[in-house]
Design an enzyme around this catalytic site. Sequence first.
Site, mmCIF file in Angstrom:
data_model
loop_
_atom_site.group_PDB
_atom_site.id
_atom_site.type_symbol
_atom_site.label_atom_id
_atom_site.label_comp_id
_atom_site.label_asym_id
_atom_site.label_seq_id
_atom_site.Cartn_x
_atom_site.Cartn_y
_atom_site.Cartn_z
ATOM 1 N N HIS A 1 0.916 -1.238 -0.034
ATOM 2 C CA HIS A 1 -0.080 0.029 -0.111
ATOM 3 C C HIS A 1 0.819 1.184 0.091
ATOM 4 O O HIS A 1 2.044 1.141 0.688
ATOM 5 C CB HIS A 1 -0.848 -0.156 1.074
ATOM 6 C CG HIS A 1 -1.938 0.857 1.013
ATOM 7 N ND1 HIS A 1 -1.953 2.056 1.196
ATOM 8 C CD2 HIS A 1 -3.400 0.752 0.835
ATOM 9 C CE1 HIS A 1 -3.079 2.946 1.153
ATOM 10 N NE2 HIS A 1 -4.126 1.858 0.664
ATOM 11 N N ASP B 1 -8.211 -4.901 0.131
ATOM 12 C CA ASP B 1 -8.728 -5.577 -1.168
ATOM 13 C C ASP B 1 -8.423 -7.260 -1.035
ATOM 14 O O ASP B 1 -8.999 -7.802 -1.736
ATOM 15 C CB ASP B 1 -8.159 -5.091 -2.316
ATOM 16 C CG ASP B 1 -9.081 -3.657 -2.524
ATOM 17 O OD1 ASP B 1 -10.323 -3.752 -2.018
ATOM 18 O OD2 ASP B 1 -8.405 -2.922 -3.187
#
Length: 428
Positions: free
Chosen positions: A307, A364
């Site tokens: 991320h 996700d």
Amino acid sequence: MADKATLTIDGKSYEFPIITGTEKEQAIDIKTLRGATGGITTIDPGYKNTGSCESAITFLDGEKGILRYRGYSIEELAEKADFLETAYLLIFGELPTKQQLDKFHADIKSESHVDEDMKKILDGFPKSAHPMGVLSALTSALIAFNPSTVNVDSEEDMYAAIVKLLAKFPVLAAWAMRKKKSQPLDYGDNSLGYVENFHKMMFAKPNEEYKVDKAVIEAIDKLLILHADHEQNCSTSTVRIVGSSHAGLFASISAGISALWGPLHGGANQAVIEMLEAIKEDGGDTKKYMAKAKDKEDPFRLMGFGHRVYKNFDPRAKIIKVAADDVLTQLGIEDPVLDIAKGLEKEALEDPYFVDRKLYPNVDFYSGIIYRALDIPVEMFTVMFAVGRLPGWIAQWREMRLGKEPIGRPRQVYTGENLRSFKEVSER
Ligand code: ACO
């Protein structure tokens, strides 16, 4: 804490103020840099070090794994709030009173239909069209059916536009799925809650009474809350920058949908499940795929890992992992893909390549597993993300317009040819 930074160029010093946010984050304010230095700018591809705005909506600390909307922790909101309450909080800054929430819900219900002619646009798409493309186009088409411009100085106008979009967006999202499945469209039922109505519009059959397990609606509600805002990510920055040209709310959101679609952003949830299924088909050898992810000659990346800002853990991933377990247990589903996901996570968390680069599962990684358990088609995963992110986009657009921010227009460093003379085609 320092409140000034000094930059020295060619022996000449320039001072810039350092601004401090409410969570003690600091930023050098370089608004005067070009003027003071006679044209020197900064360069920061991907904006890894650049703040584009001051914002009071969402706070996140990537090192500590903190995410808060308007000061409330994501953990508390996921446990105690519902999606519509969270949307109100994000957009208007405070949790709604019972009266405000009831009115908000009633106003949304009264707008929860779209012009019948929108169906003609939907019909024009081939069945093979990705629902994100359909959703972006339909959201943009809403402008044509709701052409009045929003006077951003009027609270009433702003509220009306926001309610319209929140009301119509789930209709478009559900219809994008219906199109894909060649199913008749459903108009929803205003006696239902926001999320349940959205679910009905996706799944109700014309010849059967609509029934849904409470656990399903709760799981979707939680996922939508977890996705509702994430400060200045790619799609949100897109919404703000498009809106900064004074393009309208619907146009700005349509652009945000396109940004979210990419596999490095919201499209990752679809990419994750496709990756997990491919690993399963290939015999479930997670080690083979770990090796591919680490091989610099191989373009394969472990989707759902890493991320831009979370360099410790993604707090949303923690909540979702538990929710995925809960939902699968409650619905009595055994999913081998969940086992592959857990296996990959375990290996990655022990592998120096991932540990050194601070690559952890992101939101996700597990959301797709829940969506799959709820019979939501893979191509709809990113649409679900968009429905969740809508309040965040709206809140950020509203803040940008109320803050009278200037048009977004980055600079560059030109590295092309210097001036040269045109050559006639016969001379080239
Ligand atoms: N698998 C393998 N290696 C990875 C991964 C991954 N998923 N992610 C990053 N790396 C490696 C890179 O190869 C790079 O290695 P190097 O230093 O040896 O060159 C290093 O880790 C840093 O990666 P960057 O791409 O520079 O990190 P950045 O912050 O720019 O990218 C991103 C973050 C785009 C999320 C990236 O980690 C990625 O592509 N992940 C997979 C896609 C994904 O899951 N996206 C969803 C993000 S969450 C969201 O949008 C809701």
